[in-house]
Every structure is written in C-alpha cells, then in structure tokens.
Design a protein around this motif. Structure first.
Motif, mmCIF file in Angstrom:
data_model
loop_
_atom_site.group_PDB
_atom_site.id
_atom_site.type_symbol
_atom_site.label_atom_id
_atom_site.label_comp_id
_atom_site.label_asym_id
_atom_site.label_seq_id
_atom_site.Cartn_x
_atom_site.Cartn_y
_atom_site.Cartn_z
ATOM 1 N N GLY A 78 0.835 -1.197 0.000
ATOM 2 C CA GLY A 78 0.000 0.000 0.000
ATOM 3 C C GLY A 78 0.866 1.241 0.000
ATOM 4 N N ALA A 79 0.463 2.272 -0.761
ATOM 5 C CA ALA A 79 1.208 3.522 -0.844
ATOM 6 C C ALA A 79 0.432 4.623 -0.151
ATOM 7 N N VAL A 117 5.934 4.687 -3.320
ATOM 8 C CA VAL A 117 4.962 5.759 -3.128
ATOM 9 C C VAL A 117 4.973 6.636 -4.373
ATOM 10 N N SER A 118 3.825 6.845 -4.973
ATOM 11 C CA SER A 118 3.720 7.699 -6.161
ATOM 12 C C SER A 118 3.376 9.118 -5.762
ATOM 13 N N ALA A 119 4.156 10.074 -6.276
ATOM 14 C CA ALA A 119 3.882 11.493 -6.063
ATOM 15 C C ALA A 119 3.087 12.077 -7.231
ATOM 16 N N SER A 172 4.185 -5.085 -7.855
ATOM 17 C CA SER A 172 3.097 -4.130 -8.002
ATOM 18 C C SER A 172 2.655 -3.659 -6.627
ATOM 19 N N PHE A 173 2.001 -2.518 -6.579
ATOM 20 C CA PHE A 173 1.459 -2.004 -5.327
ATOM 21 C C PHE A 173 0.136 -1.319 -5.619
ATOM 22 N N THR A 174 -0.663 -1.134 -4.583
ATOM 23 C CA THR A 174 -1.953 -0.475 -4.726
ATOM 24 C C THR A 174 -1.844 0.974 -4.270
ATOM 25 N N ILE A 234 -5.814 2.306 -7.739
ATOM 26 C CA ILE A 234 -5.177 1.826 -8.964
ATOM 27 C C ILE A 234 -3.957 0.977 -8.612
ATOM 28 N N LYS A 235 -3.819 -0.169 -9.265
ATOM 29 C CA LYS A 235 -2.649 -1.016 -9.042
ATOM 30 C C LYS A 235 -1.581 -0.633 -10.070
#
Length: 313
Positions: free
Chosen positions: A36-37, A226-228, A258-260, A265-266
């Motif tokens: 999870g992010a 973690v996506s910014a 992969s992460f959610t 969104i995965k």
C-alpha cells in the motif's frame, strides 16, 4: 518490564524490516507482491484529460443530421505500424478506450469526450471477412442509445480522422487504441507485459503496447513504493498496470512488483520505483516524456533512469 515480551517485539520489528528489505531493498528482488502507498504531492504539469482534442466529427463519420453514421459491414485493414485494424464500411478506424470496461461492457466517454470520440452506433453493424460475428454486441449508453461493442469493448471513431485508413487516435493520452478484429488493441507484434526496445536514447523499457516506460524522481521506492503523481498528473502520466513476473523480457527483475495506490489503482514497479507511460508519446519508440521538468526519465533495462543525476536514482 517483561524481557521476553521485549525480545519478541524486537524480533517482530527486525522481521518487518527484513521483509521490507526483501521487497524494496538493493539486494533481493520481490516479484508480484503488493504494498500500500501513501498519498503524495502531484506534479500537475499540463495534464491531459483523456478525452482527446478533436471537436466535431468529419463528414465521413456523421450523417446530414450530425448523428454518427452506422458502421455498416465492418472491415479488416492492414496498417504498417499496427498490423490488422478494424474499420467501418467506409474504412474509418475504430478505437477502444482504456477507461471503459468489457466485462460487463460499459462506456465512460460522454459529453465532450463523445464529441472527440463519436460512439459507433450498434444499428446496421455486420461482420465482414475476417471478423467473428459472435464478437459483435452492443451496450446501452447513459443517453439510452446503443453503441457497438467488439469483444465487449465499446467502439468509437476519432474526430481527427478525416479519411479512410488514418490512425490519428492511436495512443492519444495513453488511453485510446485502434481496435484489432478480435476486440484487443491492434499491435503488429505480441509484446510481453514489459520488454526492451531500442530508441534514440538507447535501450529502454516498454509496455505491452511498445510504449516507453518512465520514472518520476519525486516518487519514493524505499521503504515502499509511493507515487507522487496524483490527480491530473496521472492523466498525463498513466500508471503502468501490474505485469506477471513471467511476462517480462530483457529487464532486470530486481524490485519487480506491483502495489496499490491510495486511489485504488494497481501500479507496476521496477527496482521498486513506480512506472508510467506518457500521454505525449503517440507511437512505439517515442521518448517525448524523457527529461520533462527535469523529473521524468525513461527507464533503462536495469530499472535505472536514463541520464538522471545520482540524486534521482
């Protein structure tokens, strides 16, 4: 203090750190897990909308009353870039939208989107040579009209295609793709989920559509991805969907997982860094997203950003 409890706690903490190191560290790859992010601050840039920019369909696509023309007998044409492409009876390319669903069929293109991408009416559509008639269907749109589906996917034309054989809609915003006769995305080659392609930058990672894959230096890989890139940033830089560990070729598998995201969104990673494509890339081999804002970089086969500073790696 209970020393046995304290020892157990320390052991659990060490195990947790070890697990993270295994998943996203620099030593051991972890494939196929999901982490999870947390939310980050997006780099909005000039984000696209996912709807394209064409306004008003051509005469090839509309009747005298301005409504979308029936498809008639569908045809299969051969395109040098995409291989077999599905067209209507007039030779106009038909497209599918990644934001739609095929099971069950559902169109998510209305309003201005439907002006740029006119839905193909289900009435009068018939299978021509090389097309399986059982794949043709229909879906009821939000306005009550019936739209043609191919293999469950709602079919559209593109307003900026003005003559037969044009594929100006291919790859628009990373979400629109020409239809193959079986309802899949038209593609000259059957690429793995992630592979390597030679470009002007050298060897770069590409997705199953042959589109260049990018990293964002404001993202985080450690201790978890973690996506910014959020909100409208994600419309300009679509997240790469998860890929099976056996569906890759030519890339280093370290940190392949992969992460959610917080938005549900995965997203796929290499070296634990989130992966994206760029809406400004219109065809396989394009690298228009490389270097944008000094923060976006094409990904090398080893997962590193091509040409980025040490800080961005």
């Amino acid at each position: 203090m209970n020393t046995s409890w304290r020892s157990a706690s320390l052991a659990a903490a060490a195990a947790a750190v070890l697990a993270l190191t295994t998943a996203c560290g620099q030593e051991t790859p972890s494939v196929g897990s999901q982490v999870g992010a947390t939310a980050g601050v997006g780099d909005l840039g000039n984000a696209g909308t996912g709807t394209g920019t064409g306004i008003g369909a051509s005469n090839q696509q509309q009747d005298a009353a301005g409504a979308s023309k029936p498809a008639g007998q569908l045809k299969v044409s051969t395109n040098a870039e995409l291989g077999k492409v599905l067209t209507d009876s007039a030779g106009m390319t038909l497209y599918r939208f990644d934001a739609d669903t095929a099971e069950p069929p559902k169109s998510n293109c209305d309003g201005d989107c439907a002006k740029a991408w006119p839905p193909v009416p289900a009435d009068d559509a018939a299978a021509g040579a090389g097309i399986d008639e059982s794949l043709l269907g229909e879906v009821t749109r939000s306005d009550g009209t019936k739209q043609l589906t191919i293999g469950g996917w709602p079919a559209y034309r593109y307003a900026k295609d003005t003559k037969a054989g044009e594929i100006n809609g291919q790859g628009v915003n990373g979400k629109w793709f020409a239809l193959a006769p079986d309802g899949k995305k038209a593609s000259l080659t059957n690429l793995p989920g992630l592979s390597v392609r030679r470009t002007a930058l050298g060897d770069v990672v590409v997705d199953r559509n042959g589109m260049t894959v990018y990293r964002f230096s404001k993202d985080q890989a450690w201790p978890k991805p973690v996506s910014a890139c959020t909100g409208s940033c994600l419309e300009k830089w679509p997240a790469v969907a998860p890929v099976d560990e056996n569906d890759v070729k030519g890339i280093v598998k370290k940190g392949l997982m992969s992460f959610t995201r917080p938005d549900g969104i995965k997203q796929m990673t290499i070296d634990c860094w989130p992966l994206y494509t760029f809406s400004g890339d219109k065809k396989p081999g394009d690298v228009n997203g490389h270097g944008v804002g000094g923060t976006w970089f094409a990904v090398a086969p080893n997962g590193k950003p091509i040409g980025a500073s040490k800080q961005g790696q």
